[in-house]
Design an enzyme around this catalytic site. Sequence first.
Site, PDB file in Angstrom:
ATOM      1  N   HIS A 151      32.785  27.890  31.384  1.00 38.26           N
ATOM      2  CA  HIS A 151      31.682  28.693  31.923  1.00 38.26           C
ATOM      3  C   HIS A 151      30.585  28.867  30.861  1.00 38.26           C
ATOM      4  CE1 HIS A 151      30.733  31.907  35.187  1.00 38.26           C
ATOM      5  NE2 HIS A 151      29.619  31.364  34.725  1.00 38.26           N
ATOM      6  N   GLU A 179      39.267  32.537  35.513  1.00 39.58           N
ATOM      7  CA  GLU A 179      38.798  31.971  34.251  1.00 39.58           C
ATOM      8  C   GLU A 179      39.407  32.735  33.086  1.00 39.58           C
ATOM      9  OE1 GLU A 179      34.404  30.485  35.851  1.00 39.58           O
ATOM     10  OE2 GLU A 179      34.535  32.185  34.482  1.00 39.58           O
ATOM     11  N   ARG A 188      30.020  29.304  40.935  1.00 46.12           N
ATOM     12  CA  ARG A 188      31.165  30.199  40.816  1.00 46.12           C
ATOM     13  C   ARG A 188      32.406  29.463  41.314  1.00 46.12           C
ATOM     14  NH1 ARG A 188      28.483  32.747  37.897  1.00 46.12           N
ATOM     15  NH2 ARG A 188      28.006  34.984  37.890  1.00 46.12           N
TER      16      ARG A 188
END
Length: 271
Positions: free
Chosen positions: A237, A218, A189
């Site tokens: 991601h 993000e 994370r």
Amino acid sequence: MWYHRPVVNEELLQSLPNLKIVASSGVGIDHLDLNLLSSYGVKVSNTPFVVSTDTADLGMALMLASSRRLVEGYQMAVSPDTEYFPADWLGAEVSGTTLGIVGMGTIGYKVAERAKAFEMKILYHNRNRRNQEEESAVGAIYCKKIDDLLQQSDFVLLSVNLTPQTHKLIGKRELELMKPTATLINTSRGLVVDQDALVEALQNKVIKAAALDVTYPEPLPRDHPLLKLKNVIITPHIGSATKKTRRLMMENMMESIQAGLTGLPIPNEVL
């Protein structure tokens, strides 16, 4: 829930009095208030195991791409301004180097299995030490203190859940403990790393490079300094982003929902 949507807050819970279960995709549950959900009698599930193989693969891919400067190499190879390839354009070796894994859960252990094939020395730091058989299978050495791992590793890979204890786990002090030739890889994370401290460390060559599948937020603002540094690789991601795994994630979520609605034991229930 997919990509943390919808947001599960008290307003939503009050509007759904018959809600029995929240099935969340992926491993992380830092976006959920488990105490709040429990107070409403709502159960929670996630999909921790189906994502581990792909995420471990991506961790290795980021390590290789960063060390061998694949993004820079691609840009050089396709640039209309390139007339020749410089002989002194060099990357760094991966085989035979030291990998430090912070968080030796399912994903971290699978990274270690892959790193063993590259003849890497493997160090790991974890809340709980793995048993001797598991350590021997991948040749992993336990570091009780994270500082020892940081000081010795050529690559530091983060594979931890985001909790109050791991929030900004890697900050200015930890980055300064790393080798100036080291690379930081984050597949967990974004908030596990102090991004301001990371930018400063990369700009001042405190560490050599970073390869990040996760950031905060993000996506990053388009003027964020991390996006301008040549010694950084950022991916959107995509640790679990393969067709097979995303389908399995959906199937896992449906199984949990069906079990939750019929009163059966819930697969992958978060307790």
